[in-house]
Scaffold this motif. Structure first.
Motif, PDB file in Angstrom:
ATOM      1  N   ALA A  39       0.842  -1.206   0.000  1.00  0.00           N
ATOM      2  CA  ALA A  39       0.000   0.000   0.000  1.00  0.00           C
ATOM      3  C   ALA A  39       0.873   1.251   0.000  1.00  0.00           C
ATOM      4  O   ALA A  39       0.567   2.233  -0.685  1.00  0.00           O
ATOM      5  CB  ALA A  39      -0.937  -0.011   1.200  1.00  0.00           C
ATOM      6  N   ALA A  40       1.960   1.234   0.761  1.00  0.00           N
ATOM      7  CA  ALA A  40       2.865   2.385   0.796  1.00  0.00           C
ATOM      8  C   ALA A  40       3.510   2.591  -0.569  1.00  0.00           C
ATOM      9  O   ALA A  40       3.659   3.729  -1.032  1.00  0.00           O
ATOM     10  CB  ALA A  40       3.932   2.176   1.866  1.00  0.00           C
ATOM     11  N   VAL A  44       3.194   5.985  -2.930  1.00  0.00           N
ATOM     12  CA  VAL A  44       4.338   6.688  -3.516  1.00  0.00           C
ATOM     13  C   VAL A  44       4.158   6.769  -5.030  1.00  0.00           C
ATOM     14  O   VAL A  44       4.385   7.805  -5.643  1.00  0.00           O
ATOM     15  CB  VAL A  44       5.668   5.979  -3.150  1.00  0.00           C
ATOM     16  N   GLN A  45       3.721   5.662  -5.618  1.00  0.00           N
ATOM     17  CA  GLN A  45       3.476   5.623  -7.060  1.00  0.00           C
ATOM     18  C   GLN A  45       2.397   6.634  -7.440  1.00  0.00           C
ATOM     19  O   GLN A  45       2.524   7.325  -8.443  1.00  0.00           O
ATOM     20  CB  GLN A  45       3.055   4.208  -7.470  1.00  0.00           C
ATOM     21  N   THR A  46       1.355   6.747  -6.637  1.00  0.00           N
ATOM     22  CA  THR A  46       0.271   7.686  -6.911  1.00  0.00           C
ATOM     23  C   THR A  46       0.773   9.126  -6.820  1.00  0.00           C
ATOM     24  O   THR A  46       0.448   9.959  -7.657  1.00  0.00           O
ATOM     25  CB  THR A  46      -0.893   7.452  -5.929  1.00  0.00           C
ATOM     26  N   GLU A  47       1.581   9.453  -5.808  1.00  0.00           N
ATOM     27  CA  GLU A  47       2.139  10.796  -5.672  1.00  0.00           C
ATOM     28  C   GLU A  47       3.031  11.124  -6.870  1.00  0.00           C
ATOM     29  O   GLU A  47       2.972  12.234  -7.402  1.00  0.00           O
ATOM     30  CB  GLU A  47       2.937  10.918  -4.377  1.00  0.00           C
ATOM     31  N   VAL A  52       3.945  13.917 -12.074  1.00  0.00           N
ATOM     32  CA  VAL A  52       4.195  13.821 -13.516  1.00  0.00           C
ATOM     33  C   VAL A  52       3.043  14.451 -14.282  1.00  0.00           C
ATOM     34  O   VAL A  52       3.254  15.200 -15.244  1.00  0.00           O
ATOM     35  CB  VAL A  52       4.420  12.351 -13.943  1.00  0.00           C
ATOM     36  N   SER A  53       1.833  14.198 -13.862  1.00  0.00           N
ATOM     37  CA  SER A  53       0.665  14.774 -14.528  1.00  0.00           C
ATOM     38  C   SER A  53       0.679  16.303 -14.413  1.00  0.00           C
ATOM     39  O   SER A  53       0.392  17.007 -15.388  1.00  0.00           O
ATOM     40  CB  SER A  53      -0.611  14.205 -13.911  1.00  0.00           C
TER      41      SER A  53
END
Length: 188
Positions: A39-40, A44-47, A52-53
């Motif tokens: 989940a962590a 991190v991947q989501t942040e 990037v977006s």
């Protein structure tokens, strides 16, 4: 938990805690820790994906604007600078105290767009490197610098002329050699 082939279908990759002398609690703790770390990693991947977006949103209009501009031809910009410096004696923007061909950079780089000023500055640096233009800096550091024409001979143009002369000379030599071969052939 074994199938017909003898494989453990419940293998989680963390080993069997009960078989290793551990308890059911150890097995649960191991699974929970694995889930928390996964989940962590997703967070991190989501942040990172959000950053990037956000970067793409800011940079895409800049790239589209750059693509819509005409190509940067440093030689053309350099020729414009030399032309302005050559006409400096006749121009009202020339410094009154100087007899030479001198202009402030801001007078040379009179442009409505910031990117044009940057392109003019890059061409000016090339002209300085070629020793076509010199920088004159007087006064305080925040005062504009001035450009002085040293030579209006452009290396790329003189090189093209030399190459053309070389090709003409090579063609003349080839013609002479052909005439000599032809004359020798007649003598035999």
């Amino acid at each position: 938990h074994n199938n017909a082939m003898g494989l453990d279908l419940m293998d989680t990759g963390h080993g069997d805690a009960a078989a290793e002398g551990g308890s059911y609690e150890d097995l649960c703790r191991s699974h929970i820790e694995a889930m928390i770390s996964a989940a962590a990693a997703r967070e991190v991947q989501t942040e990172l994906a959000q950053r990037v977006s956000s970067w793409r949103t800011r940079i895409e209009p800049v790239l589209q604007a750059e693509e819509s501009r005409h190509a940067f031809d440093m030689q053309q910009y350099g020729e414009r600078i030399l032309g302005k410096l050559s006409k400096a004696k006749e121009s009202e923007s020339a410094l009154e105290s100087s007899d030479s061909q001198v202009l402030r950079f801001k007078d040379v780089a009179v442009c409505s767009d910031r990117f044009e000023v940057s392109r003019t500055f890059a061409a000016m640096l090339q002209l300085i490197n070629n020793r076509n233009v010199g920088i004159i800096k007087q006064g305080a550091p925040d005062e504009p610098f001035e450009l002085q024409l040293l030579s209006d001979k452009l290396p790329h143009k003189s090189m093209a002329e030399r190459l053309a002369e070389g090709k003409e000379a090579a063609a003349a030599e080839a013609a002479q050699a052909a005439q000599l071969r032809e004359a020798r052939g007649r003598q035999m």
